[in-house]
Design a protein around this motif. Structure first.
Motif, short mmCIF file in Angstrom:
data_model
loop_
_atom_site.label_atom_id
_atom_site.label_comp_id
_atom_site.label_asym_id
_atom_site.label_seq_id
_atom_site.Cartn_x
_atom_site.Cartn_y
_atom_site.Cartn_z
N LYS A 181 18.72 24.10 4.99
CA LYS A 181 18.75 22.87 4.18
C LYS A 181 17.96 21.72 4.78
O LYS A 181 17.14 21.10 4.11
CB LYS A 181 20.20 22.36 4.05
CG LYS A 181 20.99 22.94 2.96
CD LYS A 181 22.32 22.23 2.81
CE LYS A 181 23.06 22.00 4.10
NZ LYS A 181 23.44 23.19 4.83
N THR A 182 18.24 21.44 6.05
CA THR A 182 17.60 20.28 6.67
C THR A 182 16.09 20.52 6.80
O THR A 182 15.29 19.63 6.50
CB THR A 182 18.25 20.01 8.05
OG1 THR A 182 19.65 19.83 7.84
CG2 THR A 182 17.68 18.78 8.71
N THR A 183 15.73 21.71 7.21
CA THR A 183 14.30 22.05 7.32
C THR A 183 13.64 21.90 5.95
O THR A 183 12.57 21.31 5.82
CB THR A 183 14.15 23.51 7.81
OG1 THR A 183 14.93 23.67 9.00
CG2 THR A 183 12.70 23.86 8.09
N PHE A 184 14.31 22.41 4.91
CA PHE A 184 13.73 22.32 3.57
C PHE A 184 13.64 20.86 3.11
O PHE A 184 12.65 20.48 2.48
CB PHE A 184 14.55 23.14 2.56
CG PHE A 184 14.13 22.87 1.15
CD1 PHE A 184 12.91 23.34 0.67
CD2 PHE A 184 14.92 22.08 0.30
CE1 PHE A 184 12.48 23.04 -0.62
CE2 PHE A 184 14.50 21.78 -0.99
CZ PHE A 184 13.28 22.26 -1.45
N ILE A 222 9.96 28.64 -2.27
CA ILE A 222 10.22 29.61 -1.21
C ILE A 222 9.72 29.04 0.11
O ILE A 222 8.68 28.37 0.15
CB ILE A 222 9.57 30.99 -1.49
CG1 ILE A 222 8.09 30.84 -1.86
CG2 ILE A 222 10.32 31.73 -2.56
CD1 ILE A 222 7.39 32.17 -2.06
N SER A 223 10.51 29.30 1.14
CA SER A 223 10.18 28.77 2.46
C SER A 223 9.89 29.95 3.38
O SER A 223 10.63 30.93 3.41
CB SER A 223 11.39 27.96 2.94
OG SER A 223 11.41 27.87 4.32
N MET A 224 8.75 29.84 4.07
CA MET A 224 8.32 30.98 4.87
C MET A 224 7.98 30.61 6.30
O MET A 224 6.90 30.93 6.78
CB MET A 224 7.13 31.64 4.20
CG MET A 224 7.53 32.37 2.94
SD MET A 224 6.12 32.97 2.06
CE MET A 224 5.28 31.45 1.76
N GLY A 225 8.89 29.93 6.96
CA GLY A 225 8.65 29.58 8.34
C GLY A 225 9.26 28.24 8.68
O GLY A 225 9.76 27.53 7.81
N GLU A 226 9.21 27.92 9.98
CA GLU A 226 9.86 26.69 10.43
C GLU A 226 8.94 25.48 10.32
O GLU A 226 9.40 24.34 10.33
CB GLU A 226 10.35 26.88 11.85
CG GLU A 226 11.42 27.98 11.91
CD GLU A 226 11.95 28.21 13.30
OE1 GLU A 226 12.84 27.46 13.72
OE2 GLU A 226 11.45 29.13 13.97
N LYS A 227 7.65 25.73 10.22
CA LYS A 227 6.69 24.61 10.16
C LYS A 227 6.82 23.86 8.83
O LYS A 227 7.14 24.45 7.80
CB LYS A 227 5.25 25.14 10.27
CG LYS A 227 4.93 25.72 11.62
CD LYS A 227 3.47 25.39 12.00
CE LYS A 227 3.15 25.81 13.40
NZ LYS A 227 2.98 27.28 13.52
N GLN A 263 25.70 26.15 5.98
CA GLN A 263 25.12 25.75 7.26
C GLN A 263 24.20 26.87 7.76
O GLN A 263 24.56 28.05 7.68
CB GLN A 263 26.26 25.53 8.27
CG GLN A 263 25.80 24.96 9.58
CD GLN A 263 26.98 24.73 10.51
OE1 GLN A 263 28.02 24.22 10.10
NE2 GLN A 263 26.83 25.14 11.74
N GLY A 264 23.04 26.49 8.23
CA GLY A 264 22.11 27.48 8.77
C GLY A 264 21.21 28.09 7.71
O GLY A 264 20.32 28.89 8.03
N SER A 265 21.41 27.71 6.45
CA SER A 265 20.57 28.30 5.39
C SER A 265 19.15 27.76 5.43
O SER A 265 18.23 28.39 4.90
CB SER A 265 21.20 28.02 4.02
OG SER A 265 21.30 26.64 3.79
N LEU A 317 11.76 33.75 4.09
CA LEU A 317 11.04 34.89 3.52
C LEU A 317 9.97 35.41 4.47
O LEU A 317 9.33 36.42 4.19
CB LEU A 317 10.42 34.51 2.18
CG LEU A 317 11.36 34.65 0.97
CD1 LEU A 317 10.77 34.01 -0.26
CD2 LEU A 317 11.67 36.11 0.68
N ASP A 318 9.76 34.71 5.58
CA ASP A 318 8.83 35.19 6.60
C ASP A 318 9.48 36.25 7.48
O ASP A 318 8.81 36.98 8.19
CB ASP A 318 8.33 34.03 7.46
CG ASP A 318 9.49 33.19 8.02
OD1 ASP A 318 10.39 32.82 7.23
OD2 ASP A 318 9.49 32.92 9.23
N GLY A 319 10.79 36.34 7.42
CA GLY A 319 11.50 37.32 8.27
C GLY A 319 11.46 38.70 7.64
O GLY A 319 10.79 38.90 6.62
#
Ligand code: GDP
Length: 294
Positions: free
Chosen positions: A112-115, A271-276, A108-110, A248-250
């Motif tokens: 998943k849903t955003t991805f 790789i995911s680099m942000g919430e957008k 949870q919080g990793s 990876l944006d953090g």
């Protein structure tokens, strides 16, 4: 991304500045600095040691005949080693079956849903018919979150908020997809704050029942060594096909990106680099190595 690691590696190569040739002593000093930089970046100790032993061996093997400076040579060797460490080649996801099923797992919080939303948007842009499925049966907010994302990207979301059986929901989603010509079903699952038996059983049950052509494990890169341990726990149970590194944006120290492939022996695929929704990239080990080396 990886600012600290990049800086420290750069400093390590600086120790060779002005040196005319490679010697055992100057290579040993630089390699020690590289190892320290990797460990500081949360790279697993054993992995850092293996990589730097390889760098030393290659550097010594290339001795006199080279026309480039020792600094350039070590940078090139390190670049090659980091690329190799992260898997060498980029590996695509497998989309097979009618519909093809992609199972998304992780804590949870990793992310998943955003991805799940990002992947749906990415595949939609390739002209594919995608259905998102909300299988988080514990958190109504997660279902809502997926529905909001689906609306935003113009992808249908299948959900049964009252149903508490994830396998049944996913199977109904697949039937729905067949009827409505969706060629890919992305199944977003429930996570927990830590690895636990119940979560593992549920996700393993889903994998067995759905036989996905791709199971992706999503992990927060900011969690460093924990990311690698979690990946190992999920892989032991799930035998997943690929890893998605998020956030990876953090100000991640980079350890997860660098050690996951070697420890778990599964490729990083995205790789995911942000919430957008657009902040998603396929993973290319050589590009990541160049980025780390600045
Ligand atoms: P889930 O519980 O695994 O489904 O995780 P979520 O998708 O809800 O993500 C948890 C939080 O991380 C949310 O606030 C997301 O907006 C955020 N998030 C997800 N991916 C990224 C990313 O790549 N970068 C950043 N900065 N935040 C992210």
């Amino acid at each position: 991304m990886f600012d600290n690691l990049s800086l420290k590696l750069d400093k390590a190569f600086q120790t060779l500045k002005g040196q005319g040739r490679i010697t055992e002593i100057n290579v040993a000093t630089t390699v020690k600095e590289i190892r320290k930089a990797l460990i500081d970046a949360d790279v697993n100790y054993k992995v850092a040691k293996e990589v730097t032993d390889d760098i030393r061996e290659k550097a010594m093997g290339q001795n006199v005949l080279t026309s480039i400076s020792p600094g350039q040579l070590l940078t090139k060797i390190t670049n090659d080693e980091l690329t190799h460490l992260m898997g060498g080649e980029s590996v695509d996801i497998t989309i097979e079956g009618n519909p093809a099923i992609i199972l998304i797992a992780g804590l949870q919080g990793s992310g998943k849903t955003t991805f799940s939303g990002k992947l749906a948007s990415y595949l939609k842009k390739q002209g594919r018919q995608v259905l998102l499925t909300a299988c988080d049966i514990y958190r109504p907010a997660a279902i809502k979150q997926l529905q909001v994302l689906g609306e935003q990207i113009g992808v249908e979301v299948y959900a049964e908020p009252e149903n508490k059986d994830a396998v049944k929901i996913a199977k109904a989603a697949i039937a729905h997809a067949k009827k409505n010509n969706h060629r890919i079903v992305i199944v977003d699952t429930a996570g927990r704050l830590a690895v636990d038996e119940e979560m593992m059983n549920e996700i393993a049950r889903l994998k067995e029942a759905l036989a996905p052509s791709e199971t992706l494990f999503v992990v927060d890169s900011m969690t460093g060594q924990d990311a690698v341990n979690t990946a190992k726990a999920f892989n032991d149970r799930l035998n997943f096909d690929g890893v998605v590194l998020t956030k990876l944006d953090g100000d991640t120290r980079g350890g997860a990106a660098l050690s996951i492939r070697r420890v778990v022996e599964k490729p990083i695929k995205f790789i995911s680099m942000g919430e957008k929704m657009e902040a998603l990239d396929r993973f290319y080990p050589d590009r990541m190595a160049s980025r780390i080396l600045g």
